[in-house]
Design a protein around this motif. Structure first.
Motif, PDB file in Angstrom:
ATOM      1  N   GLU A   1       0.843  -1.183   0.000  1.00  0.00           N
ATOM      2  CA  GLU A   1       0.000   0.000   0.000  1.00  0.00           C
ATOM      3  C   GLU A   1       0.888   1.246   0.000  1.00  0.00           C
ATOM      4  O   GLU A   1       1.956   1.259   0.626  1.00  0.00           O
ATOM      5  CB  GLU A   1      -0.901   0.010   1.239  1.00  0.00           C
ATOM      6  N   VAL A   2       0.454   2.269  -0.702  1.00  0.00           N
ATOM      7  CA  VAL A   2       1.110   3.568  -0.642  1.00  0.00           C
ATOM      8  C   VAL A   2       0.334   4.420   0.362  1.00  0.00           C
ATOM      9  O   VAL A   2      -0.872   4.641   0.180  1.00  0.00           O
ATOM     10  CB  VAL A   2       1.143   4.257  -2.024  1.00  0.00           C
TER      11      VAL A   2
ATOM     12  N   HIS B   1       7.552   9.268   9.234  1.00  0.00           N
ATOM     13  CA  HIS B   1       6.237   9.074   9.851  1.00  0.00           C
ATOM     14  C   HIS B   1       5.776   7.627   9.675  1.00  0.00           C
ATOM     15  O   HIS B   1       5.315   6.994  10.626  1.00  0.00           O
ATOM     16  CB  HIS B   1       5.246  10.043   9.206  1.00  0.00           C
ATOM     17  N   ALA B   2       5.919   7.105   8.465  1.00  0.00           N
ATOM     18  CA  ALA B   2       5.476   5.738   8.191  1.00  0.00           C
ATOM     19  C   ALA B   2       6.314   4.718   8.959  1.00  0.00           C
ATOM     20  O   ALA B   2       5.789   3.709   9.446  1.00  0.00           O
ATOM     21  CB  ALA B   2       5.542   5.456   6.692  1.00  0.00           C
ATOM     22  N   THR B   3       7.614   4.970   9.069  1.00  0.00           N
ATOM     23  CA  THR B   3       8.492   4.043   9.790  1.00  0.00           C
ATOM     24  C   THR B   3       8.158   4.008  11.269  1.00  0.00           C
ATOM     25  O   THR B   3       8.062   2.934  11.878  1.00  0.00           O
ATOM     26  CB  THR B   3       9.966   4.433   9.587  1.00  0.00           C
TER      27      THR B   3
ATOM     28  N   SER C   1       4.755   7.157   1.203  1.00  0.00           N
ATOM     29  CA  SER C   1       5.657   6.038   1.464  1.00  0.00           C
ATOM     30  C   SER C   1       5.031   4.746   0.953  1.00  0.00           C
ATOM     31  O   SER C   1       3.818   4.536   1.087  1.00  0.00           O
ATOM     32  CB  SER C   1       5.948   5.895   2.956  1.00  0.00           C
ATOM     33  N   GLN C   2       5.862   3.900   0.375  1.00  0.00           N
ATOM     34  CA  GLN C   2       5.434   2.578  -0.040  1.00  0.00           C
ATOM     35  C   GLN C   2       5.675   1.609   1.114  1.00  0.00           C
ATOM     36  O   GLN C   2       6.768   1.537   1.660  1.00  0.00           O
ATOM     37  CB  GLN C   2       6.236   2.120  -1.256  1.00  0.00           C
ATOM     38  N   VAL C   3       4.630   0.875   1.492  1.00  0.00           N
ATOM     39  CA  VAL C   3       4.745  -0.106   2.567  1.00  0.00           C
ATOM     40  C   VAL C   3       4.397  -1.477   1.994  1.00  0.00           C
ATOM     41  O   VAL C   3       3.286  -1.694   1.505  1.00  0.00           O
ATOM     42  CB  VAL C   3       3.799   0.219   3.744  1.00  0.00           C
TER      43      VAL C   3
ATOM     44  N   ARG D   1      -4.327  -5.189  10.945  1.00  0.00           N
ATOM     45  CA  ARG D   1      -4.007  -4.335  12.088  1.00  0.00           C
ATOM     46  C   ARG D   1      -2.822  -3.419  11.773  1.00  0.00           C
ATOM     47  O   ARG D   1      -2.847  -2.217  12.093  1.00  0.00           O
ATOM     48  CB  ARG D   1      -3.692  -5.212  13.301  1.00  0.00           C
ATOM     49  N   LEU D   2      -1.783  -3.967  11.138  1.00  0.00           N
ATOM     50  CA  LEU D   2      -0.609  -3.165  10.817  1.00  0.00           C
ATOM     51  C   LEU D   2      -0.970  -1.971   9.940  1.00  0.00           C
ATOM     52  O   LEU D   2      -0.617  -0.819  10.257  1.00  0.00           O
ATOM     53  CB  LEU D   2       0.439  -4.033  10.117  1.00  0.00           C
ATOM     54  N   PHE D   3      -1.679  -2.207   8.844  1.00  0.00           N
ATOM     55  CA  PHE D   3      -1.988  -1.118   7.923  1.00  0.00           C
ATOM     56  C   PHE D   3      -3.018  -0.151   8.503  1.00  0.00           C
ATOM     57  O   PHE D   3      -2.968   1.047   8.226  1.00  0.00           O
ATOM     58  CB  PHE D   3      -2.446  -1.677   6.576  1.00  0.00           C
TER      59      PHE D   3
END
Length: 211
Positions: A115-116, A123-125, A177-179, A201-203
């Protein structure tokens, strides 16, 4: 040294020209490295976790995980009830012996998701680290790259899975950010939805994260 009043070059405690008291230069001191003002755009994992604000966020996330019974404790607790279905072999023995063997034989399961997210890399990290901490997943490895990092966390054993890992790759896309996340469950063909629930849950945590 030079006199601060008349500019005469000299030495000693007083200027030979005007008598002004001279202060000898002190020893050179190393300048402290200041944390980045905007850590939300910091791609380096080590700089992020050294930031006081990030450390406070991780401590709050650790409180959310609460006091949980580990998978090993659950297995031991239910051994006396489940052993009869395994011909007297304890579930703990199955987990420690059979699962690695089955994994080597190529028996495994897992899920992937990408997901982007609308957040810069720092922030994403931090959102990812806080989510993993709140979930009670132990970080095993972090591989740093110039534009992000790869985080590997251990999925603890429980009554659904014997062993597993969750690998999250974060890539800097500027304001986004790409995750990419993947679970790897070894030694079994099915995980009864555990991978999907973990990734959900993570996303959800990453999208909802506010610092």
């Amino acid at each position: 040294m030079f006199c601060p009043e008349c500019g005469t070059k000299g030495g000693g405690k007083f200027c030979v020209e005007c008598g002004t008291k001279l202060s000898p230069p002190g020893p050179a001191t190393a300048q402290a490295v200041e944390p980045p003002a905007d850590w939300s755009r910091e791609a380096r994992h080590d700089r992020l976790i050294a930031h006081p604000e990030v450390q406070a966020l991780l401590k709050d996330a650790a409180k959310q995980s609460g006091s949980r019974v580990s998978g090993e404790q659950l297995i031991k607790f239910y051994d006396k009830h489940l052993a009869k279905f395994n011909y007297g072999i304890a579930v703990g023995d199955v987990a420690s012996i059979a699962a690695p063997l089955l994994t080597r034989l190529g028996i495994k399961t897992g899920k992937t998701r990408s997901e982007v997210v609308s957040a810069p890399i720092g922030h994403a990290t931090v959102a990812t680290l806080c989510s993993l901490t709140a979930l009670g997943l132990e970080m095993k490895e972090v591989e740093q790259a110039s534009d992000g990092c790869v985080i590997e966390a251990a999925i603890p054993p429980d009554l659904l899975v014997y062993q597993g890992t969750l690998v999250v790759t974060l890539t800097d896309l500027g304001d986004r950010s790409q995750v990419d996340a993947a679970t790897k469950i070894g030694g079994q063909y099915f995980d009864w939805g555990k991978s999907s629930r973990l990734l959900d849950r993570l996303f959800t945590d990453i999208r909802a994260f506010r610092a």
